[in-house]
Design a protein around this motif. Structure first.
Motif, PDB file in Angstrom:
ATOM      1  N   THR A 112       0.857  -1.179   0.000  1.00 56.56           N
ATOM      2  CA  THR A 112       0.000   0.000   0.000  1.00 56.56           C
ATOM      3  C   THR A 112       0.896   1.233   0.000  1.00 56.56           C
ATOM      4  N   ALA A 113       0.386   2.333  -0.532  1.00 58.31           N
ATOM      5  CA  ALA A 113       1.182   3.562  -0.529  1.00 58.31           C
ATOM      6  C   ALA A 113       1.157   4.165   0.867  1.00 58.31           C
ATOM      7  N   ALA A 114       2.301   4.593   1.355  1.00 58.50           N
ATOM      8  CA  ALA A 114       2.352   5.310   2.631  1.00 58.50           C
ATOM      9  C   ALA A 114       1.560   6.606   2.467  1.00 58.50           C
ATOM     10  N   ALA A 115       0.982   7.083   3.571  1.00 54.75           N
ATOM     11  CA  ALA A 115       0.159   8.301   3.516  1.00 54.75           C
ATOM     12  C   ALA A 115       0.957   9.480   2.963  1.00 54.75           C
ATOM     13  N   ASP A 116       2.264   9.488   3.235  1.00 53.96           N
ATOM     14  CA  ASP A 116       3.100  10.611   2.791  1.00 53.96           C
ATOM     15  C   ASP A 116       3.954  10.263   1.565  1.00 53.96           C
ATOM     16  N   ALA A 117       3.547   9.232   0.811  1.00 55.18           N
ATOM     17  CA  ALA A 117       4.287   8.875  -0.414  1.00 55.18           C
ATOM     18  C   ALA A 117       3.831   9.738  -1.585  1.00 55.18           C
ATOM     19  N   VAL A 118       4.750  10.027  -2.487  1.00 53.60           N
ATOM     20  CA  VAL A 118       4.408  10.685  -3.738  1.00 53.60           C
ATOM     21  C   VAL A 118       4.046   9.578  -4.726  1.00 53.60           C
ATOM     22  N   VAL A 119       2.804   9.567  -5.185  1.00 57.76           N
ATOM     23  CA  VAL A 119       2.370   8.506  -6.106  1.00 57.76           C
ATOM     24  C   VAL A 119       2.664   8.938  -7.544  1.00 57.76           C
ATOM     25  N   VAL A 120       3.385   8.078  -8.265  1.00 59.23           N
ATOM     26  CA  VAL A 120       3.690   8.358  -9.668  1.00 59.23           C
ATOM     27  C   VAL A 120       3.055   7.253 -10.513  1.00 59.23           C
ATOM     28  N   ASP A 121       2.088   7.625 -11.336  1.00 59.40           N
ATOM     29  CA  ASP A 121       1.483   6.643 -12.237  1.00 59.40           C
ATOM     30  C   ASP A 121       2.288   6.627 -13.528  1.00 59.40           C
ATOM     31  N   SER A 122       2.991   5.528 -13.752  1.00 61.80           N
ATOM     32  CA  SER A 122       3.926   5.447 -14.878  1.00 61.80           C
ATOM     33  C   SER A 122       3.297   4.846 -16.133  1.00 61.80           C
ATOM     34  N   SER A 123       1.971   4.631 -16.110  1.00 58.41           N
ATOM     35  CA  SER A 123       1.315   3.937 -17.234  1.00 58.41           C
ATOM     36  C   SER A 123       1.635   4.569 -18.582  1.00 58.41           C
ATOM     37  N   GLU A 124       1.568   5.901 -18.620  1.00 60.39           N
ATOM     38  CA  GLU A 124       1.737   6.597 -19.898  1.00 60.39           C
ATOM     39  C   GLU A 124       3.110   7.252 -20.004  1.00 60.39           C
ATOM     40  N   MET A 125       4.053   6.802 -19.174  1.00 58.47           N
ATOM     41  CA  MET A 125       5.373   7.443 -19.166  1.00 58.47           C
ATOM     42  C   MET A 125       6.460   6.444 -19.541  1.00 58.47           C
ATOM     43  N   THR A 126       7.505   6.954 -20.181  1.00 56.18           N
ATOM     44  CA  THR A 126       8.673   6.112 -20.437  1.00 56.18           C
ATOM     45  C   THR A 126       9.509   6.067 -19.163  1.00 56.18           C
ATOM     46  N   LEU A 127      10.431   5.113 -19.120  1.00 52.92           N
ATOM     47  CA  LEU A 127      11.340   5.014 -17.976  1.00 52.92           C
ATOM     48  C   LEU A 127      12.075   6.337 -17.772  1.00 52.92           C
ATOM     49  N   ALA A 128      12.580   6.904 -18.857  1.00 58.98           N
ATOM     50  CA  ALA A 128      13.343   8.162 -18.756  1.00 58.98           C
ATOM     51  C   ALA A 128      12.483   9.282 -18.172  1.00 58.98           C
ATOM     52  N   GLN A 129      11.211   9.302 -18.541  1.00 61.92           N
ATOM     53  CA  GLN A 129      10.315  10.344 -18.025  1.00 61.92           C
ATOM     54  C   GLN A 129      10.065  10.170 -16.526  1.00 61.92           C
ATOM     55  N   VAL A 130       9.880   8.928 -16.105  1.00 64.09           N
ATOM     56  CA  VAL A 130       9.650   8.687 -14.673  1.00 64.09           C
ATOM     57  C   VAL A 130      10.889   9.087 -13.873  1.00 64.09           C
ATOM     58  N   VAL A 131      12.053   8.701 -14.367  1.00 69.67           N
ATOM     59  CA  VAL A 131      13.303   9.034 -13.667  1.00 69.67           C
ATOM     60  C   VAL A 131      13.466  10.557 -13.596  1.00 69.67           C
ATOM     61  N   ALA A 132      13.191  11.237 -14.711  1.00 69.99           N
ATOM     62  CA  ALA A 132      13.328  12.696 -14.739  1.00 69.99           C
ATOM     63  C   ALA A 132      12.374  13.349 -13.738  1.00 69.99           C
TER      64      ALA A 132
END
Ligand code: C5P
Length: 211
Positions: free
Chosen positions: A181-201
């Motif tokens: 589960t995501a921690a209450a203070d986690a930043v959620v990143v939905d990578s479905s529509e992103m490339t690896l490079a975009q997520v890393v950036a």
């Protein structure tokens, strides 16, 4: 002060391993793959001929096995009774059994102790399921990397094992101790529509914003 740990949690095949590896390399921090620790325990269980669903027998095997975590070449390496088993950790039998082994609280205690040890001694980007919630609730920054079911099935298929992912996520999310589960203070990143490079950036950007 907060431990020098960046937590990266998320479901199977969300892309978090690749993201964590790249972010660690960019920062010059250690990359810690905690899934490999649960996989190593499962490898020992399977190797001994034990059914991963037989909780008491699994626990006996794990308690009788020597697990060692070292840091080599910028990443954590897990050894089982002194042997490097890394190349055997993605087998089909390990994939099928690992969520049963990982839901046993006493197994988690043993492996979480190793994870805390690495995190307290090396600045780490640590990926798993419960890093932000349980292992390092006081991590510097927490990310939860998600992706749609469809995208994850596709990513896992590309890695050559599409099958047990849905079942693993189901068991991992519904277990009593340290469920995914995501921690209450986690930043959620939905990578479905992103490339690896975009997520890393995106993650590097967020880290810079936070200093
Ligand atoms: O990350 P990976 O998919 O290799 O993890 C394999 C399994 O290990 C997960 O499906 C989960 O059952 C277990 N795991 C866990 N807690 C973690 C990391 C992995 O329970 N922190």
């Amino acid at each position: 002060s907060a431990p020098q740990v960046i937590a990266m949690d998320g479901p199977a095949a969300s892309g978090k391993s690749s993201v964590a590896r790249e972010v660690a390399a960019k920062l010059g921090w250690i990359y810690v793959n905690t899934g490999n620790m649960y996989r190593a325990a499962t490898w020992a269980v399977v190797e001994s001929g034990t059914n991963p669903e037989d909780e008491a027998a699994v626990l006996a095997v794990v308690q009788g096995t020597d697990f060692q975590c070292t840091v080599e070449g910028g990443r954590s390496v897990i050894r089982v009774n002194g042997a490097d088993v890394e190349l055997q950790l993605n087998s089909e039998s390990v994939n099928r059994g690992v969520s049963y082994v990982a839901k046993i609280p006493q197994v988690r205690e043993i492996l979480v102790a190793m994870q805390r040890d690495v995190g307290h001694t090396h600045p780490s980007v640590m990926e798993g399921r419960d890093i932000g919630t349980v292992v390092f609730p006081d991590a510097l920054v927490k990310f939860y990397i998600d992706a749609s079911e469809e995208v994850r099935a596709k990513r896992r298929g590309l890695q050559g094992h599409a099958d047990s992912v849905g079942e693993r996520d189901r068991i991992d999310s519904t277990r009593k101790v340290a469920p995914l589960t995501a921690a209450a203070d986690a930043v959620v990143v939905d990578s479905s529509e992103m490339t690896l490079a975009q997520v890393v950036a995106r993650i590097m950007e967020l880290l810079h914003e936070r200093g």
